[in-house]
Design a protein around this motif. Structure first.
Motif, mmCIF file in Angstrom:
data_model
loop_
_atom_site.group_PDB
_atom_site.id
_atom_site.type_symbol
_atom_site.label_atom_id
_atom_site.label_comp_id
_atom_site.label_asym_id
_atom_site.label_seq_id
_atom_site.Cartn_x
_atom_site.Cartn_y
_atom_site.Cartn_z
ATOM 1 N N GLU A 42 0.836 -1.128 -0.123
ATOM 2 C CA GLU A 42 0.202 0.125 -0.164
ATOM 3 C C GLU A 42 0.976 1.193 -0.079
ATOM 4 O O GLU A 42 2.023 1.232 0.562
ATOM 5 N N ALA A 43 0.347 2.257 -0.725
ATOM 6 C CA ALA A 43 1.375 3.520 -0.798
ATOM 7 C C ALA A 43 0.523 4.594 -0.921
ATOM 8 O O ALA A 43 -0.746 4.428 -1.311
ATOM 9 N N SER A 44 0.745 5.794 -0.614
ATOM 10 C CA SER A 44 0.020 7.161 -0.314
ATOM 11 C C SER A 44 0.888 8.024 -0.801
ATOM 12 O O SER A 44 2.093 8.245 -0.433
ATOM 13 N N GLY A 45 0.312 9.480 -1.335
ATOM 14 C CA GLY A 45 1.419 10.241 -1.967
ATOM 15 C C GLY A 45 1.385 10.390 -3.421
ATOM 16 O O GLY A 45 0.550 9.668 -4.067
ATOM 17 N N PRO A 46 2.240 11.348 -3.876
ATOM 18 C CA PRO A 46 3.283 12.050 -3.270
ATOM 19 C C PRO A 46 2.610 13.425 -2.677
ATOM 20 O O PRO A 46 1.625 13.930 -3.086
ATOM 21 N N TYR A 47 3.271 13.646 -1.347
ATOM 22 C CA TYR A 47 3.052 14.959 -0.874
ATOM 23 C C TYR A 47 3.950 16.072 -0.721
ATOM 24 O O TYR A 47 5.049 15.488 -0.702
#
Length: 773
Positions: free
Chosen positions: A55-60
């Motif tokens: 699982e991944a989130s971003g980019p921020y």
């Protein structure tokens, strides 16, 4: 009981707040910061498909290590304007979201809604100034944000949160913007797993794009490390104490049965059933055991309070205590062990035939140890001592119990001496470095001001003119060596955002005489080189040969790591480099203090008077060095180790006393005969003491290697719990000077336990002894 309750309670409670928060907020296993000039948003997002990522989130957007000060609008005027340290700022589409990865938690106030507002963890701002402003002092124009909330990420993926418009204000003012991605991996239980995941992410991105990464394990260690450091040695003492308790219970109840054989016969002749006799002797052990487990449970809970307070406060959770189930299960388990241990000899007493119990003699069975007596009589020893040497062979089972009691005492003593020596060396090593000096020189304006009252970038924090002070010290008679150092106000870009900030120290002069220890590599010797502290290197994954980027007032400088040092006594996360490296790169080195070593024949007061005349025009003053700073965690551990060790050695000696007293009483008629034949009280004492000497010697020879192994298996995990690798000076403590006395420790413990029975035997009158048959 105390160590068992404390160790299990710490294992349970210390981990719980972080694990609960991490699970509830779907924390990220790894937060990676990419160089915004080397990777696009699409390229950063594509790393979500790297090997092992689930699982991944971003980019921020993210801006790291921006220096800040507390705004002048803080109602607490002595805090207003102070250096607030570096913070790492990011923004999210929805700061208050309750879904997705790395959900942020608000503990006070609200999330920012406008470009002039910001929220950050309470640890990274003066709480008394809540509602005031934080100023980004390293950026042109010094943009200011109102602090409207305290909150943050469970893994410290960033230490300040703004709106998208607010973040744009920072980049417009000159802040370097990078990109941050958050990941969860299929395997993330160890540092090696996280390192593998980070390598996979780096391989999926353009070369050189990864600037740093923050592991959730680092955040966990920051929150729980000090408390978890207690656990390994508490477990060791808990196990030793448990085995010792079982042994002593067996000795005491067996002794009660043996010494009360005739009483058992009388009870059975009066109609007591075997079960009633067994219950009576089991109760003799259960009553004091119940008192002991209750007292031990209470003490364990009280000791846990200060240890747990730091761990729970780090996460903003309420103060924790040891769970009730631990305070119930451990005592009940201990009582169960006591009951089972006591019931074995008690059942043997219950099954003993009445007639046998009434007529059983007190002396050993015929033939017991006769061969040993004949062999011992041939030795060139006084007869009293040869009788004592043969005595253990008359009762081999009892001798084994005495030996095991002494063995546990020797193991405990060896373990404790090694651990205590390691603690002392840790204190000596961790208070060396920048703390070593005969005299120190500081700015005159800093005299009387508490250390670190103002941050390194605070305009009220004075600095020394390093070149002029060094020259003045060199000309002062009696100066053997001197070096200057100071916190440059810079920080490392890829340092963990949570916990204390990374500090970059600039140094001038030779400090080799301070005996700071290197774990690997070498000390810097050329421009552009640096030495990194062990804890920082472990947290970030830095190795000798890597490059790190430091930033001072929004100016960046790349340094090559040539060594990993153990401790500077100036914080957990440290970087050391030559002041000339900063000057050559256009950055400003800060020298806040000179450490001076005087020649051996120089009087400190006379030297200070002489140096003051040369230093006063330079706005510098001489101060006596106070190197008494101690690590309270290590001191507490040392006290606990000493307490537990004395208790276990005392219990071991009491076990010996019980068995020798039992054996001496059973042989009292033999003593009467010996006394009638002319044995003096002194010879009687020698005989009784000699009877345990051989057993004590053998127990010592076996117990010392076991104690050394226990210490080796305990000290390294304690260092790992606080994120440190221990140098050889701390981990290799056993020398011949320590081991030789410890080998004799078994004899000492055995003799201590046998002294009272020996004195009783010497005082027993001949007629009284002969009438006991």
């Amino acid at each position: 009981m105390t160590s068992s309750v404390l160790s299990l309670g710490l294992l349970t409670v210390v981990q719980a707040p972080f694990e609960h928060a991490f699970s509830a907020r779907n924390g990220a296993h790894l937060a990676v910061q990419f160089n915004g000039s080397k990777v696009t948003a699409a390229q950063a997002a594509a790393t979500a498909h790297a090997a092992g990522v689930t699982e991944a989130s971003g980019p921020y957007p993210i801006a790291a290590a921006l220096n800040t000060t507390v705004g002048t609008d803080c109602p607490k005027k002595d805090v207003a304007g102070r250096d607030n340290g570096p913070i790492t700022v990011t923004t999210r589409p929805d700061l208050g979201s309750t879904s997705g990865m790395d959900q942020l938690a608000l503990t006070q106030g609200r999330w920012p809604t406008g470009p002039g507002e910001i929220a950050l963890p309470w640890q990274h701002y003066a709480t008394v100034c809540f509602g005031g402003s934080v100023v980004f002092s390293s950026l042109p124009g010094k943009p200011s944000f109102k602090v409207v909330g305290f909150g943050g990420s469970v893994t410290s993926s960033a230490t300040a949160f703004a709106t998208a418009d607010g973040f744009a204000r920072l980049t417009a003012a000159g802040a370097k913007s990078g990109k941050q991605m958050l990941y969860r991996f299929a395997k993330a239980g160890t540092d090696a797993d996280i390192a593998t995941g980070k390598q996979a992410v780096a391989a999926a991105a353009p070369a050189g794009a990864v600037e740093g990464g923050q592991s959730y394990l680092t955040a966990e260690q920051q929150a729980t490390g000090n408390a978890k450091a207690y656990v390994p040695f508490l477990i060791a003492f808990g196990i030793l104490g448990l085995f010792m308790s079982v042994l002593i219970i067996s000795i005491v109840v067996s002794g009660a049965v043996a010494s009360g054989t005739r009483r058992i016969g009388i009870l059975k002749s009066l109609g007591f059933t075997p079960a009633q006799v067994a219950r009576a002797y089991t109760a003799q052990a259960m009553i004091p055991a119940t008192f002991g487990v209750v007292l031990g449970t209470v003490v364990g809970n009280l000791l846990a309070v200060p240890i747990l307070d730091g761990a729970t406060k780090q996460l903003g959770a309420a103060s924790a205590t040891i769970p009730l189930w631990v305070s119930a299960v451990v005592p009940l388990g201990a009582l169960l062990i006591v009951g089972v241990t006591a019931s074995i000899p008690a059942l043997r007493a219950g099954r003993m035939p009445t007639v046998r119990a009434l007529v059983v003699g007190r002396a050993p069975r015929a033939g017991g140890g006769r061969t040993a007596q004949r062999l011992a009589s041939r030795l060139p020893l006084p007869r009293a001592m040869s009788l004592g040497l043969a005595q253990p062979f008359a009762r081999p089972a009892r001798t084994v119990l005495v030996g095991v009691a002494v063995l546990f005492g020797v193991v405990s003593a060896t373990f404790a001496v090694g651990l205590g020596t390691g603690f002392n060396r840790y204190l000596d090593t961790s208070t060396s470095g920048f703390n070593v000096a005969s005299e120190i020189v500081i700015p005159t304006a800093a005299v009387g001001v508490p250390w670190n009252r103002y941050g390194p970038n605070d305009p009220r924090n004075p600095h020394l003119d390093a070149a002029k002070v060094a020259a003045a010290l060199a000309k002062t008679p009696g100066t053997k060596a001197a070096f200057g150092w100071g916190d440059s106000g810079a920080t490392m870009v890829s340092a963990p955002p949570g916990g204390e900030p990374a500090r970059v120290f600039t140094i001038t002069g030779d400090f080799s005489w301070t005996n700071m220890e290197l774990l690997s590599g070498r000390w810097y010797s050329a421009p552009g080189e640096a030495v990194v502290g062990d804890k920082l290197a472990s947290a970030v994954g830095i190795h000798v040969g890597d490059n790190v980027t430091v930033m001072q007032q929004n100016k960046h400088l790349s340094l090559q790591v040539v060594g990993i040092n153990f401790d500077t006594n100036q914080g957990d996360y440290t970087v050391m480099t030559d002041a000339a490296t900063f000057t050559a790169a256009g950055l400003t080195p800060h020298i806040d203090q000179f450490n001076v070593e005087l020649a051996s024949n120089v009087n400190g007061s006379d030297w200070s008077t002489s140096a003051a005349a040369a230093l006063s025009p330079l706005n510098a003053s001489v101060e006596s060095n106070n190197d008494g700073t101690k690590n309270i965690v290590v001191i507490t551990m040392g006290v606990l180790v000493a307490t537990f060790t004395l208790m276990l050695i005392a219990v071991a000696a009491l076990g010996v006393l019980s068995m020798v007293m039992q054996d001496t009483r059973e042989r009292v008629h033999d003593l009467g005969i010996f006394k009638a034949l002319g044995m003096t009280p002194r010879q009687t004492v020698a005989m009784v003491l000699t009877s345990v000497t051989l057993t004590g010697l053998i127990a010592g020879l076996i117990g010392v290697p076991i104690g050394v192994a226990v210490e080796k298996a305990t000290l390294a995990p304690m260092g790992n719990a606080i994120g440190r690798h221990l140098p050889p000076s701390v981990s290799h403590v056993y020398t011949a000077g320590l081991l030789i006395p410890l080998l004799a420790g078994g004899i000492v413990i055995a003799l201590l336990g046998a002294l009272l029975p020996a004195g009783w035997a010497a005082r027993t009158r001949t007629a009284t002894a002969l009438r006991t048959e």
